[in-house]
Design a protein around this motif. Structure first.
Motif, PDB file in Angstrom:
ATOM      1  N   THR A 136       0.833  -1.196   0.000  1.00 45.54           N
ATOM      2  CA  THR A 136       0.000   0.000   0.000  1.00 45.54           C
ATOM      3  C   THR A 136       0.866   1.244   0.000  1.00 45.54           C
ATOM      4  OG1 THR A 136      -1.655  -1.201   1.273  1.00 45.54           O
ATOM      5  CG2 THR A 136      -1.839   1.197   1.255  1.00 45.54           C
ATOM      6  N   ALA A 137       0.415   2.248  -0.740  1.00 42.12           N
ATOM      7  CA  ALA A 137       1.112   3.532  -0.794  1.00 42.12           C
ATOM      8  C   ALA A 137       0.130   4.658  -0.511  1.00 42.12           C
ATOM      9  CB  ALA A 137       1.744   3.741  -2.165  1.00 42.12           C
ATOM     10  N   ILE A 138       0.531   5.539   0.376  1.00 40.41           N
ATOM     11  CA  ILE A 138      -0.209   6.768   0.629  1.00 40.41           C
ATOM     12  C   ILE A 138       0.518   7.862  -0.135  1.00 40.41           C
ATOM     13  CG2 ILE A 138      -0.881   8.452   2.379  1.00 40.41           C
ATOM     14  CD1 ILE A 138      -0.786   6.021   4.360  1.00 40.41           C
ATOM     15  N   PHE A 158       0.404   7.412  12.160  1.00 38.98           N
ATOM     16  CA  PHE A 158      -0.662   6.413  12.143  1.00 38.98           C
ATOM     17  C   PHE A 158      -0.698   5.559  10.870  1.00 38.98           C
ATOM     18  CE2 PHE A 158      -2.659   9.728  14.977  1.00 38.98           C
ATOM     19  CZ  PHE A 158      -2.398   9.032  16.159  1.00 38.98           C
ATOM     20  N   SER A 159       0.337   5.653  10.033  1.00 37.85           N
ATOM     21  CA  SER A 159       0.293   4.932   8.755  1.00 37.85           C
ATOM     22  C   SER A 159       1.578   4.200   8.406  1.00 37.85           C
ATOM     23  CB  SER A 159      -0.022   5.903   7.610  1.00 37.85           C
ATOM     24  OG  SER A 159      -1.104   6.715   7.907  1.00 37.85           O
ATOM     25  N   LEU A 160       2.684   4.628   8.951  1.00 32.37           N
ATOM     26  CA  LEU A 160       3.990   4.146   8.485  1.00 32.37           C
ATOM     27  C   LEU A 160       4.155   2.635   8.606  1.00 32.37           C
ATOM     28  CD1 LEU A 160       6.513   5.219   7.179  1.00 32.37           C
ATOM     29  CD2 LEU A 160       7.485   5.584   9.442  1.00 32.37           C
ATOM     30  N   GLN A 161       3.517   2.019   9.588  1.00 34.59           N
ATOM     31  CA  GLN A 161       3.651   0.571   9.753  1.00 34.59           C
ATOM     32  C   GLN A 161       2.869  -0.211   8.706  1.00 34.59           C
ATOM     33  OE1 GLN A 161       5.913  -0.591  11.901  1.00 34.59           O
ATOM     34  NE2 GLN A 161       6.297   1.559  12.345  1.00 34.59           N
ATOM     35  N   GLN A 162       1.889   0.433   8.076  1.00 32.68           N
ATOM     36  CA  GLN A 162       1.015  -0.267   7.134  1.00 32.68           C
ATOM     37  C   GLN A 162       1.231   0.120   5.675  1.00 32.68           C
ATOM     38  OE1 GLN A 162      -2.540   1.006   9.421  1.00 32.68           O
ATOM     39  NE2 GLN A 162      -3.138  -1.133   9.226  1.00 32.68           N
ATOM     40  N   ALA A 163       1.949   1.211   5.428  1.00 31.05           N
ATOM     41  CA  ALA A 163       2.053   1.696   4.044  1.00 31.05           C
ATOM     42  C   ALA A 163       3.319   2.524   3.853  1.00 31.05           C
ATOM     43  CB  ALA A 163       0.835   2.558   3.711  1.00 31.05           C
ATOM     44  N   ASP A 164       3.756   2.588   2.616  1.00 28.93           N
ATOM     45  CA  ASP A 164       4.793   3.540   2.248  1.00 28.93           C
ATOM     46  C   ASP A 164       4.115   4.891   2.063  1.00 28.93           C
ATOM     47  OD1 ASP A 164       6.846   1.642   2.194  1.00 28.93           O
ATOM     48  OD2 ASP A 164       6.426   1.125   0.108  1.00 28.93           O
ATOM     49  N   PHE A 205      11.071  14.213   8.084  1.00 27.42           N
ATOM     50  CA  PHE A 205      10.450  12.903   7.866  1.00 27.42           C
ATOM     51  C   PHE A 205      11.251  12.098   6.842  1.00 27.42           C
ATOM     52  CE2 PHE A 205       6.983  15.727   9.152  1.00 27.42           C
ATOM     53  CZ  PHE A 205       6.498  15.030  10.249  1.00 27.42           C
ATOM     54  N   PRO A 206      12.436  11.639   7.211  1.00 30.50           N
ATOM     55  CA  PRO A 206      13.272  10.922   6.235  1.00 30.50           C
ATOM     56  C   PRO A 206      12.652   9.622   5.729  1.00 30.50           C
ATOM     57  CG  PRO A 206      14.223  10.810   8.437  1.00 30.50           C
ATOM     58  CD  PRO A 206      13.069  11.759   8.515  1.00 30.50           C
ATOM     59  N   SER A 207      11.675   9.084   6.435  1.00 30.37           N
ATOM     60  CA  SER A 207      11.017   7.855   5.982  1.00 30.37           C
ATOM     61  C   SER A 207      10.022   8.111   4.853  1.00 30.37           C
ATOM     62  CB  SER A 207      10.301   7.177   7.144  1.00 30.37           C
ATOM     63  OG  SER A 207       9.297   8.027   7.661  1.00 30.37           O
ATOM     64  N   VAL A 208       9.641   9.358   4.646  1.00 27.75           N
ATOM     65  CA  VAL A 208       8.691   9.703   3.590  1.00 27.75           C
ATOM     66  C   VAL A 208       9.450   9.819   2.268  1.00 27.75           C
ATOM     67  CG1 VAL A 208       7.090  11.464   2.754  1.00 27.75           C
ATOM     68  CG2 VAL A 208       7.104  10.836   5.175  1.00 27.75           C
ATOM     69  N   LYS A 209       8.958   9.119   1.280  1.00 26.39           N
ATOM     70  CA  LYS A 209       9.571   9.164  -0.047  1.00 26.39           C
ATOM     71  C   LYS A 209       9.057  10.402  -0.793  1.00 26.39           C
ATOM     72  CE  LYS A 209       9.757   4.118  -0.346  1.00 26.39           C
ATOM     73  NZ  LYS A 209       9.619   3.800   1.030  1.00 26.39           N
ATOM     74  N   ILE A 210       9.922  11.003  -1.584  1.00 21.81           N
ATOM     75  CA  ILE A 210       9.554  12.220  -2.305  1.00 21.81           C
ATOM     76  C   ILE A 210       9.631  11.957  -3.801  1.00 21.81           C
ATOM     77  CG2 ILE A 210      10.170  14.612  -2.761  1.00 21.81           C
ATOM     78  CD1 ILE A 210      11.318  14.651   0.120  1.00 21.81           C
ATOM     79  N   GLU A 215      -5.652   7.206  14.578  1.00 26.79           N
ATOM     80  CA  GLU A 215      -5.181   5.841  14.727  1.00 26.79           C
ATOM     81  C   GLU A 215      -6.155   4.863  14.069  1.00 26.79           C
ATOM     82  OE1 GLU A 215      -3.358   3.077  18.295  1.00 26.79           O
ATOM     83  OE2 GLU A 215      -4.391   4.935  18.780  1.00 26.79           O
ATOM     84  N   ASN A 216      -5.596   3.885  13.377  1.00 26.52           N
ATOM     85  CA  ASN A 216      -6.354   2.813  12.708  1.00 26.52           C
ATOM     86  C   ASN A 216      -7.205   3.276  11.533  1.00 26.52           C
ATOM     87  OD1 ASN A 216      -5.354   0.796  14.471  1.00 26.52           O
ATOM     88  ND2 ASN A 216      -6.820   1.478  16.001  1.00 26.52           N
ATOM     89  N   TRP A 217      -6.965   4.455  11.015  1.00 25.23           N
ATOM     90  CA  TRP A 217      -7.760   4.967   9.887  1.00 25.23           C
ATOM     91  C   TRP A 217      -7.585   4.114   8.643  1.00 25.23           C
ATOM     92  CZ3 TRP A 217      -6.186   6.768   5.097  1.00 25.23           C
ATOM     93  CH2 TRP A 217      -4.800   6.849   4.907  1.00 25.23           C
TER      94      TRP A 217
END
Length: 101
Positions: free
Chosen positions: A3-5, A26-32, A52-57, A93-95
């Protein structure tokens, strides 16, 4: 499923400062998470890279507007589920669970 947000951004540093933390928390564990930048001239991309270095640009070469911005960016995203979110959305959370289910 992968999954990607994807959040479309254009000169939206203030919005990213306000709303991106909830998406990451609330999303990083479930999606990029991706910020698709539509040729911003502010320092929003520098902000995302530093905070936010974990966020891809994804940097679009031009500001082609809403639809073109997403269409261009999604070509660079490898996922089965795409969740497109405006930059002014705060999540809780859990959205993401109902979407993935």
């Amino acid at each position: 499923m992968k999954t990607a947000i994807v959040i479309l951004n254009w000169n939206g540093k203030q919005l990213l400062e306000q709303f991106l933390p909830s998406i990451v928390n609330f999303s990083l564990q479930q999606a990029d998470i991706y910020v698709a930048d539509n040729a911003s001239t502010d320092d929003s991309i520098t902000y995302v890279r530093n905070v936010f270095p974990s966020v891809k640009i994804i940097e679009n070469a031009i500001n082609g507007g809403y639809a073109k911005g997403y269409n261009d960016a999604l070509q660079a995203v490898d996922a089965e589920i795409f969740c497109l979110i405006n930059s002014d959305v705060e999540v809780t959370e859990n959205w993401l669970s109902p979407i993935l289910n």
